[in-house]
Design a protein around this motif. Structure first.
Motif, PDB file in Angstrom:
ATOM      1  N   SER A 148      -5.044  18.419   5.025  1.00 17.15           N
ATOM      2  CA  SER A 148      -5.993  16.931   4.983  1.00 17.15           C
ATOM      3  C   SER A 148      -5.199  16.042   5.616  1.00 17.15           C
ATOM      4  O   SER A 148      -4.139  15.913   5.691  1.00 17.15           O
ATOM      5  N   ALA A 149      -5.986  14.743   5.914  1.00 16.79           N
ATOM      6  CA  ALA A 149      -5.442  13.611   6.461  1.00 16.79           C
ATOM      7  C   ALA A 149      -6.048  12.352   6.068  1.00 16.79           C
ATOM      8  O   ALA A 149      -7.527  12.314   5.688  1.00 16.79           O
ATOM      9  N   CYS A 150      -5.457  11.404   5.702  1.00 16.19           N
ATOM     10  CA  CYS A 150      -6.114  10.006   5.464  1.00 16.19           C
ATOM     11  C   CYS A 150      -5.609   8.893   6.134  1.00 16.19           C
ATOM     12  O   CYS A 150      -4.151   8.872   6.191  1.00 16.19           O
ATOM     13  N   LEU A 151      -6.367   7.850   6.471  1.00 18.58           N
ATOM     14  CA  LEU A 151      -5.785   6.942   7.147  1.00 18.58           C
ATOM     15  C   LEU A 151      -6.361   5.719   6.696  1.00 18.58           C
ATOM     16  O   LEU A 151      -7.562   5.371   6.641  1.00 18.58           O
ATOM     17  N   GLY A 152      -5.327   4.443   6.435  1.00 22.25           N
ATOM     18  CA  GLY A 152      -5.782   3.222   5.935  1.00 22.25           C
ATOM     19  C   GLY A 152      -6.116   2.445   6.830  1.00 22.25           C
ATOM     20  O   GLY A 152      -5.185   2.183   7.673  1.00 22.25           O
ATOM     21  N   LEU A 153      -7.426   1.877   7.114  1.00 22.53           N
ATOM     22  CA  LEU A 153      -7.697   0.656   8.372  1.00 22.53           C
ATOM     23  C   LEU A 153      -7.793  -0.638   7.631  1.00 22.53           C
ATOM     24  O   LEU A 153      -7.678  -0.896   6.377  1.00 22.53           O
ATOM     25  N   SER A 154      -8.100  -1.580   8.365  1.00 20.66           N
ATOM     26  CA  SER A 154      -8.114  -2.824   7.909  1.00 20.66           C
ATOM     27  C   SER A 154      -9.376  -3.271   7.140  1.00 20.66           C
ATOM     28  O   SER A 154     -10.414  -2.323   7.475  1.00 20.66           O
ATOM     29  N   GLY A 155      -9.557  -4.128   6.155  1.00 21.93           N
ATOM     30  CA  GLY A 155     -10.647  -4.537   5.586  1.00 21.93           C
ATOM     31  C   GLY A 155     -10.825  -3.943   4.542  1.00 21.93           C
ATOM     32  O   GLY A 155     -12.114  -3.662   4.042  1.00 21.93           O
ATOM     33  N   GLY A 156      -9.849  -3.013   3.873  1.00 21.52           N
ATOM     34  CA  GLY A 156      -9.896  -2.190   2.654  1.00 21.52           C
ATOM     35  C   GLY A 156     -10.845  -0.741   2.960  1.00 21.52           C
ATOM     36  O   GLY A 156     -11.057  -0.339   1.890  1.00 21.52           O
ATOM     37  N   VAL A 157     -10.523  -0.283   4.105  1.00 21.33           N
ATOM     38  CA  VAL A 157     -11.404   0.722   4.458  1.00 21.33           C
ATOM     39  C   VAL A 157     -10.239   1.876   4.477  1.00 21.33           C
ATOM     40  O   VAL A 157      -9.246   1.652   5.151  1.00 21.33           O
ATOM     41  N   THR A 158     -10.528   3.265   4.100  1.00 21.17           N
ATOM     42  CA  THR A 158      -9.754   4.274   4.102  1.00 21.17           C
ATOM     43  C   THR A 158     -10.655   5.503   4.612  1.00 21.17           C
ATOM     44  O   THR A 158     -11.696   5.883   3.945  1.00 21.17           O
ATOM     45  N   VAL A 159     -10.373   6.256   5.776  1.00 24.76           N
ATOM     46  CA  VAL A 159     -11.058   7.460   6.057  1.00 24.76           C
ATOM     47  C   VAL A 159     -10.045   8.654   6.033  1.00 24.76           C
ATOM     48  O   VAL A 159      -8.908   8.537   6.258  1.00 24.76           O
ATOM     49  N   GLY A 160     -10.577   9.729   5.753  1.00 21.14           N
ATOM     50  CA  GLY A 160      -9.973  10.916   5.794  1.00 21.14           C
ATOM     51  C   GLY A 160     -10.816  12.424   5.964  1.00 21.14           C
ATOM     52  O   GLY A 160     -12.120  12.241   6.020  1.00 21.14           O
ATOM     53  N   SER A 161     -10.409  13.280   5.987  1.00 21.98           N
ATOM     54  CA  SER A 161     -10.881  14.653   6.119  1.00 21.98           C
ATOM     55  C   SER A 161      -9.883  15.730   5.602  1.00 21.98           C
ATOM     56  O   SER A 161      -8.786  15.564   5.401  1.00 21.98           O
ATOM     57  N   GLU A 162     -10.642  16.805   5.263  1.00 20.72           N
ATOM     58  CA  GLU A 162      -9.836  18.116   4.780  1.00 20.72           C
ATOM     59  C   GLU A 162     -10.471  19.334   5.384  1.00 20.72           C
ATOM     60  O   GLU A 162     -11.729  19.193   5.831  1.00 20.72           O
TER      61      GLU A 162
END
Length: 265
Positions: free
Chosen positions: A125-139
């Motif tokens: 799995s991987a998760c990336l925190g972006l600007s503006g309070g957004v986090t995206v990820g996948s598994e």
């Protein structure tokens, strides 16, 4: 903030799932020098008691996070090692054996797990925190034996702004969408809800609940789509002594009432 994909909806799911119990248990922790010893005892429905004895310590840079023996003769071994900054190697052994690798840098987290007992499964799995309070990820999970191939692939995202938090993630190879939301009314009160969405059922309300920091202690309550109302109180009754009292009932049917009681010291 860097988080794992499995923790994408942790804030609302903790309100709806954590601490609720129907067990009667006692957990004792004691430090003996560099070694921490834990004894956990549970009472079964028939009144019999079962215990687990474990320890935790470090030696030569290797962390023994859990060395435990259970009442049925089983054993659990969990270890971890930090070979380089940002990297963490782990091993979890019991009925199975799983080798894990976590990597964390800045706002990025990646994980990998492999069944090293039967060599049957690998997941990442991987998760990336972006600007503006957004986090995206996948598994992704991949079967290494039997019918080999991708057995699971999902994506998700979370958004946080002020007092509001929401997370959405696919499940069952994109055939279902899970949505979890939380709103912080004030520093003491938070409300949360969880729904699922699929082609067969456009919306299914899994549960709604709240968490309140009362003078008496931390109180949580929820009601599920099955009509079961649950509540739990967590209170520190003395320094380093926590009491958890929980109960649930379906509608007004008193025969469905269940309770749980836990003491941790």
């Amino acid at each position: 903030m860097a988080i794992k994909f499995s923790d994408l909806a942790k804030a609302p799911t903790d309100i709806l799932n954590e601490d609720y119990t129907s067990k009667v248990s006692l957990k004792c922790k004691k430090n003996a020098g560099p070694v921490a010893v834990t004894i956990e005892t549970e009472r079964a429905a028939r009144g019999t008691l079962t215990s687990k004895v474990g320890t935790k310590f470090s030696y030569a840079g290797l962390n023994f996070d859990k060395v435990q023996h259970t009442a049925d003769g089983g054993s659990v071994l969990e270890t971890s090692l930090v070979p380089a900054p940002g990297f963490k190697l782990s091993f979890k052994g019991g009925r199975g054996a799983v080798l894990g690798l976590d990597y964390k840098k800045s706002n990025f987290v990646a994980t990998g797990k492999m069944d090293v007992k039967d060599m049957s499964k690998f997941s990442t799995s991987a998760c990336l925190g972006l600007s503006g309070g957004v986090t995206v990820g996948s598994e992704l999970a991949y079967a290494l034996s039997g019918k080999t191939g991708v057995t699971s692939f999902n994506v998700g995202a979370s958004y946080s702004a002020g007092s509001f938090f929401a997370a959405a993630a696919t499940a069952s190879k994109f055939s279902q969408l899970n949505v979890d939301c939380m709103y912080k009314v004030n520093p003491d009160l938070s409300i949360a809800g969880s729904t699922t969405h699929s082609a067969a059922e456009s919306i299914n309300l899994v549960a709604v609940g709240c968490a309140y920091k009362a003078p008496l202690g931390d109180i949580k309550a929820k009601v599920g789509s099955n009509g079961v109302l649950s509540a739990v109180l967590v209170k520190n009754i003395a320094p380093k002594v926590a009491l958890t009292a929980s109960g649930s009932i379906k509608g007004t049917d008193t025969s469905t009432f269940k309770y749980g009681l836990g003491l941790s010291l």
